[in-house]
Design a protein around this motif. Sequence first.
Motif, PDB file in Angstrom:
ATOM      1  N   PRO A  28       0.822  -1.211   0.000  1.00  0.00           N
ATOM      2  CA  PRO A  28       0.000   0.000   0.000  1.00  0.00           C
ATOM      3  C   PRO A  28       0.862   1.270   0.000  1.00  0.00           C
ATOM      4  N   SER A  45       1.616   6.419   4.313  1.00  0.00           N
ATOM      5  CA  SER A  45       1.181   7.771   4.615  1.00  0.00           C
ATOM      6  C   SER A  45       2.356   8.579   5.148  1.00  0.00           C
ATOM      7  N   ASP A  95       2.459   5.294  11.166  1.00  0.00           N
ATOM      8  CA  ASP A  95       2.086   4.288  10.176  1.00  0.00           C
ATOM      9  C   ASP A  95       3.094   3.135  10.281  1.00  0.00           C
ATOM     10  N   TYR A  99      -3.657  -0.327  10.841  1.00  0.00           N
ATOM     11  CA  TYR A  99      -3.664   1.083  10.443  1.00  0.00           C
ATOM     12  C   TYR A  99      -4.736   1.270   9.374  1.00  0.00           C
ATOM     13  N   GLU A 100      -5.576   2.268   9.570  1.00  0.00           N
ATOM     14  CA  GLU A 100      -6.662   2.522   8.630  1.00  0.00           C
ATOM     15  C   GLU A 100      -6.118   3.092   7.322  1.00  0.00           C
ATOM     16  N   ARG A 101      -6.453   2.442   6.218  1.00  0.00           N
ATOM     17  CA  ARG A 101      -6.000   2.905   4.897  1.00  0.00           C
ATOM     18  C   ARG A 101      -7.189   3.030   3.964  1.00  0.00           C
ATOM     19  N   THR A 102      -7.073   3.949   3.031  1.00  0.00           N
ATOM     20  CA  THR A 102      -8.131   4.148   2.043  1.00  0.00           C
ATOM     21  C   THR A 102      -8.000   3.089   0.952  1.00  0.00           C
ATOM     22  N   ALA A 138      -5.097   3.965  -1.308  1.00  0.00           N
ATOM     23  CA  ALA A 138      -3.797   3.633  -0.728  1.00  0.00           C
ATOM     24  C   ALA A 138      -3.524   2.139  -0.825  1.00  0.00           C
ATOM     25  N   MET A 139      -4.549   1.305  -0.654  1.00  0.00           N
ATOM     26  CA  MET A 139      -4.371  -0.142  -0.734  1.00  0.00           C
ATOM     27  C   MET A 139      -4.032  -0.589  -2.152  1.00  0.00           C
ATOM     28  N   ASP A 183      -2.963  13.848   1.795  1.00  0.00           N
ATOM     29  CA  ASP A 183      -2.241  13.333   2.960  1.00  0.00           C
ATOM     30  C   ASP A 183      -1.145  14.292   3.401  1.00  0.00           C
ATOM     31  N   SER A 204     -13.096  -0.811   1.807  1.00  0.00           N
ATOM     32  CA  SER A 204     -12.790  -0.834   3.227  1.00  0.00           C
ATOM     33  C   SER A 204     -14.068  -0.913   4.040  1.00  0.00           C
TER      34      SER A 204
END
Length: 515
Positions: free
Chosen positions: A36, A39, A44, A235-238, A241-242, A258, A514
């Motif tokens: 991914p 950030s 992160d 970690y929360e990713r969009t 981003a993934m 970001d 997500s």
Amino acid sequence: MDKSDISHFEIAQDPPPRQNGIHVELFKDGEVVLIPTPSADSRDPLNLPAWRKWILLILVSAYSCTAVVLASGMGSIFSVVEASYPGQEAKANDLMTYPTLFMGIGNLISMPLAFTIGRRPVFLASMLLLIAAAVWCQCSTSLNSHIAGRNIMSLAAGQSEALSPMIVQEIHFLHERGRKIAWFIFIQNIASGGFFVVSTYMVSAWGWRWWYGFFSVMNAVILLLSIVFVTESQYERTEAAMRGEALSTKTIENEAPDAAVEYEPRCWKDDLKPMIIKPRWHEIPTFYKHILQGLFIPTTLWLLLLNGANLGTYVIEASTFSSVLMAPPYNFSFNALGYVQAGQIVDCLVFLPLLGYGSDLVIRELSRRNNGLYKPEYRLPVIAIPAIVGVICGIMYGQAAQNPERWSVASIVIGYNASYFAFLGANIVGITYAVDSFPFRAAPFLVVICAGRGFISFGLSYATLPAVNTLGYAKTMIVEEVICAAFALFAIPMFFIGPRIRAYVERWCGTEKSV
């Protein structure tokens, strides 16, 4: 990761073409794309310095090593443990067979919690439970108590199958996951092989109770180090981003770039907190829903059956090799049995370059040939060698166990360790292919594979003695290896139809979004 490290890679600015499911751009202008996308947040886990990532990997590998030895490594000392319960030999077999079942149950309990409250608290709690259960087994006063203690211990050991590799893959990028997961398995099994050798000497010198005691002390040390170094990897990713796409107002509606977000620096005070993720208890039912969905997806169902068949075959051989080798004409001594399992060290020495680095090399080469686009199916070709070796050597094991006077002892030793090598191959393909195919469903789908294979292997291994008594070793192993071969051959059609399956599944349950 330092900014200087990121500068060596080109991060994709425009979304790559998306057809038939997940196709991400692994190469752009000849450079590897970070997937991914990391950030700018120093907290992160992808931005951890390399030395922290290595320490974290070593610690989760050490936990997994002791979990595997305690739950599944009793084969070399089982004859001594069994002798402690005269007249209960048949029931004592539960000490070997039930752990795989309870490891599966452990995954069903722990992984939803890891998804809800974070990986770190579940990992630390598993370590505590593993220590407590080992002490229970050490102090048990009856066979029933010993079995119960091992079952509880296996609940804690089960996390080594899904949670540990998930932590490893969450702190690394797609192009390096194959070799990092291979390092995880390599460290785990090299250490396990060493303990398999010394276990017989430990038991001869101290008795089997202090075999448990030794690992209780070792796990206490690992726990103390883990409190300091095993940081939260969730970690929360969009979605962008993934997929390795740079964050921008074009790709994320109503979200600032970001680079414009101000982040607090990472500090040890935060890392030492038992839990930093705000619990999301309402999502536990959703997690179980995703597990249920995974059972109906051809990809995860196939990986489950492939892993279950190979693990079941290995457990069968692990439960029988000591009795075969200690009987005429081989007449192995008790202490020599540990050296048989040391063959797993050789497995790992072959496994790391072949299935670890080899897997990453294969996906790079196939991605280059596909105009830089990566498909998860590029992970599948590496299953061929361990599958072929496992089938041939597994059948050889059955023939040698059935007719030992006509076969060399090497047939038992090589056959047993080759089956473990085949399971390692199925394991790494299952983990990496599932995570790459469904990154937003990685946790529940790993539970499908890891918990499900525990149930399958329990069923297969629990029927070992009846099957051997009815069919004999030779026919039993032929049946087992035919099943393993059939599931391995499914990799061929899956290589071609996998993208279509993912596209259909995405329309059905939104696996590329997500939660």
